[in-house]
Design a protein around this motif. Sequence first.
Motif, short mmCIF file in Angstrom:
data_model
loop_
_atom_site.label_atom_id
_atom_site.label_comp_id
_atom_site.label_asym_id
_atom_site.label_seq_id
_atom_site.Cartn_x
_atom_site.Cartn_y
_atom_site.Cartn_z
N GLY A 200 0.79 -1.22 0.00
CA GLY A 200 0.00 0.00 0.00
C GLY A 200 0.82 1.27 0.00
N ALA A 201 0.10 2.39 0.06
CA ALA A 201 0.73 3.70 0.06
C ALA A 201 1.50 3.93 1.36
CB ALA A 201 -0.34 4.78 -0.11
N ALA A 202 2.45 4.85 1.30
CA ALA A 202 3.27 5.16 2.47
C ALA A 202 2.40 5.67 3.61
CB ALA A 202 4.31 6.21 2.11
N GLY A 203 2.71 5.19 4.82
CA GLY A 203 2.05 5.70 6.01
C GLY A 203 0.65 5.19 6.26
N VAL A 204 0.27 4.09 5.62
CA VAL A 204 -1.07 3.52 5.80
C VAL A 204 -0.94 2.10 6.35
CG1 VAL A 204 -3.23 2.84 4.68
CG2 VAL A 204 -2.02 4.91 3.93
N THR A 205 -1.53 1.84 7.50
CA THR A 205 -1.51 0.50 8.07
C THR A 205 -2.59 -0.35 7.41
OG1 THR A 205 -0.69 1.28 10.20
CG2 THR A 205 -1.78 -0.87 10.17
N LEU A 206 -2.18 -1.44 6.78
CA LEU A 206 -3.11 -2.32 6.09
C LEU A 206 -3.45 -3.56 6.90
CD1 LEU A 206 -1.58 -2.22 2.49
CD2 LEU A 206 -3.46 -0.85 3.40
N LEU A 207 -2.52 -3.98 7.77
CA LEU A 207 -2.74 -5.18 8.57
C LEU A 207 -2.41 -4.88 10.03
CD1 LEU A 207 -3.47 -8.15 8.79
CD2 LEU A 207 -1.14 -8.73 8.09
N LEU A 218 -0.69 -18.08 9.00
CA LEU A 218 0.26 -17.14 8.43
C LEU A 218 1.70 -17.50 8.81
CD1 LEU A 218 0.51 -14.54 6.74
CD2 LEU A 218 0.44 -13.25 8.89
N LYS A 219 2.56 -17.63 7.79
CA LYS A 219 3.96 -17.99 8.01
C LYS A 219 4.93 -16.90 7.56
CE LYS A 219 2.63 -22.00 9.49
NZ LYS A 219 2.57 -22.22 10.95
N VAL A 220 4.52 -16.09 6.58
CA VAL A 220 5.40 -15.08 5.99
C VAL A 220 4.64 -13.77 5.84
CG1 VAL A 220 6.86 -14.46 4.02
CG2 VAL A 220 6.63 -16.87 4.69
N ALA A 221 5.24 -12.67 6.30
CA ALA A 221 4.63 -11.34 6.16
C ALA A 221 5.67 -10.38 5.61
CB ALA A 221 4.10 -10.85 7.50
N ILE A 222 5.30 -9.68 4.52
CA ILE A 222 6.22 -8.78 3.83
C ILE A 222 5.56 -7.43 3.67
CG2 ILE A 222 7.50 -8.39 1.68
CD1 ILE A 222 7.31 -11.53 1.33
N ASP A 223 6.19 -6.40 4.22
CA ASP A 223 5.64 -5.05 4.18
C ASP A 223 6.53 -4.17 3.30
OD1 ASP A 223 4.33 -2.69 4.65
OD2 ASP A 223 5.07 -2.44 6.70
N LEU A 224 5.95 -3.52 2.30
CA LEU A 224 6.72 -2.70 1.37
C LEU A 224 6.63 -1.21 1.67
CD1 LEU A 224 5.88 -4.62 -1.95
CD2 LEU A 224 7.81 -4.94 -0.38
N ASN A 225 6.09 -0.86 2.83
CA ASN A 225 5.98 0.55 3.23
C ASN A 225 7.01 0.84 4.32
OD1 ASN A 225 5.18 3.12 4.09
ND2 ASN A 225 3.57 2.28 5.39
N ALA A 226 7.87 1.83 4.07
CA ALA A 226 8.92 2.17 5.04
C ALA A 226 8.58 3.40 5.88
CB ALA A 226 10.24 2.42 4.31
N VAL A 227 7.42 4.01 5.61
CA VAL A 227 7.06 5.26 6.28
C VAL A 227 6.06 4.98 7.40
CG1 VAL A 227 6.06 7.55 5.99
CG2 VAL A 227 7.44 6.56 4.16
N PRO A 228 6.37 5.34 8.66
CA PRO A 228 5.44 5.09 9.76
C PRO A 228 4.12 5.85 9.55
CG PRO A 228 7.64 5.63 10.57
CD PRO A 228 7.63 5.94 9.11
N PRO A 229 2.99 5.26 9.98
CA PRO A 229 2.89 3.89 10.50
C PRO A 229 3.07 2.88 9.36
CG PRO A 229 0.70 4.82 10.25
CD PRO A 229 1.67 5.93 9.95
N GLY A 231 2.92 -0.63 7.04
CA GLY A 231 1.78 -1.30 6.44
C GLY A 231 1.32 -2.51 7.22
N ILE A 232 2.27 -3.23 7.84
CA ILE A 232 1.94 -4.39 8.68
C ILE A 232 2.42 -4.06 10.09
CG2 ILE A 232 2.27 -6.85 9.10
CD1 ILE A 232 2.74 -7.25 6.15
N GLU A 233 1.50 -3.88 10.98
CA GLU A 233 1.84 -3.48 12.34
C GLU A 233 2.61 -4.58 13.06
OE1 GLU A 233 -0.48 -1.05 15.88
OE2 GLU A 233 -1.60 -2.48 14.66
#
Length: 292
Positions: A200-207, A218-229, A231-233
């Motif tokens: 998702g977009a920067a700064g948006v928590t999706l999970l 769930l075994k693997v979680a990958i977050d492509l957002n580097a801007v707090p907050p 994407g995956i908390e």
Amino acid sequence: MPTPKPSILIQLDSDPQPSVFDGVVAVDSGVEHLFRHGGVQPDAVRDLVYGALFTRGPADLQRTAIFVGGSNVAVGEAILKEVTKTFFANFRVSVLFDANGCNTTAAAAVLAALEGAGGVLNGVSTAVLAGTGPVGQRVARLFGRLGARVALGSRQLDRAQATVEMLGQVNGGRFTPFSTSDEDSLANGLAGVQVVVAAGAAGVTLLPEQVRRSLPDLKVAIDLNAVPPLGIEGISATDKGIDRGGVRAWGALGVGGTKMKIHKRALQELFTANDIVLDAEEILELGRTTLG
């Protein structure tokens, strides 16, 4: 033996100012001359490509290549189409398409998913959050190519359905749309999922963490957002295969190192022949060989 012509990369960028990031990566990848064009639209492509094709003999065309970039991925796709339409006979040069980093980022995310899943995604239940965006679409597309079952999430279900229909035409249809508009819908859409990518977009928590911890498969979680907050908390941007409560986690910076290696390798690959076109699938395969 004649001296090889110097390498030339022609950067076609749809933004008014060509990406400095892409220019720096090109130079660091060994490109000797970089011609940067900003504000490029599809109707201006033909003459730019002709300039690349008719200034060197066919034997030297592998020393010229084109990079299609810009922040607007849809315009970039149209530019790529016009570039390849202009080629004829052996009058062609190699092309890398990576508008907004969509393909190199997606390839790096999929390689992390493969590592976390033990090297195989065939038959694995996966999910892409913000799957209607340019990176999310490509992650889903690559998951499908690798035989995964793909749940594609969006806050707007109709957008997810439209993207699934488009991807089904490309990959044969192993995609299921779901809504992420509230936590109940999100949890239901992720039920049984083993691998999740948040694109998702920067700064948006999706999970949110409470939803993530409610997913027993769930075994693997990958977050492509580097801007707090993020994407995956509960995941750090620097995570790279770190265990987070029984889940192997990658953050955006953890994926970013792989993305940069793929980007540089893809640029170098352009100058090995004059007929290479690097899109999502080809870039993923380059990444797999680059990282062994």
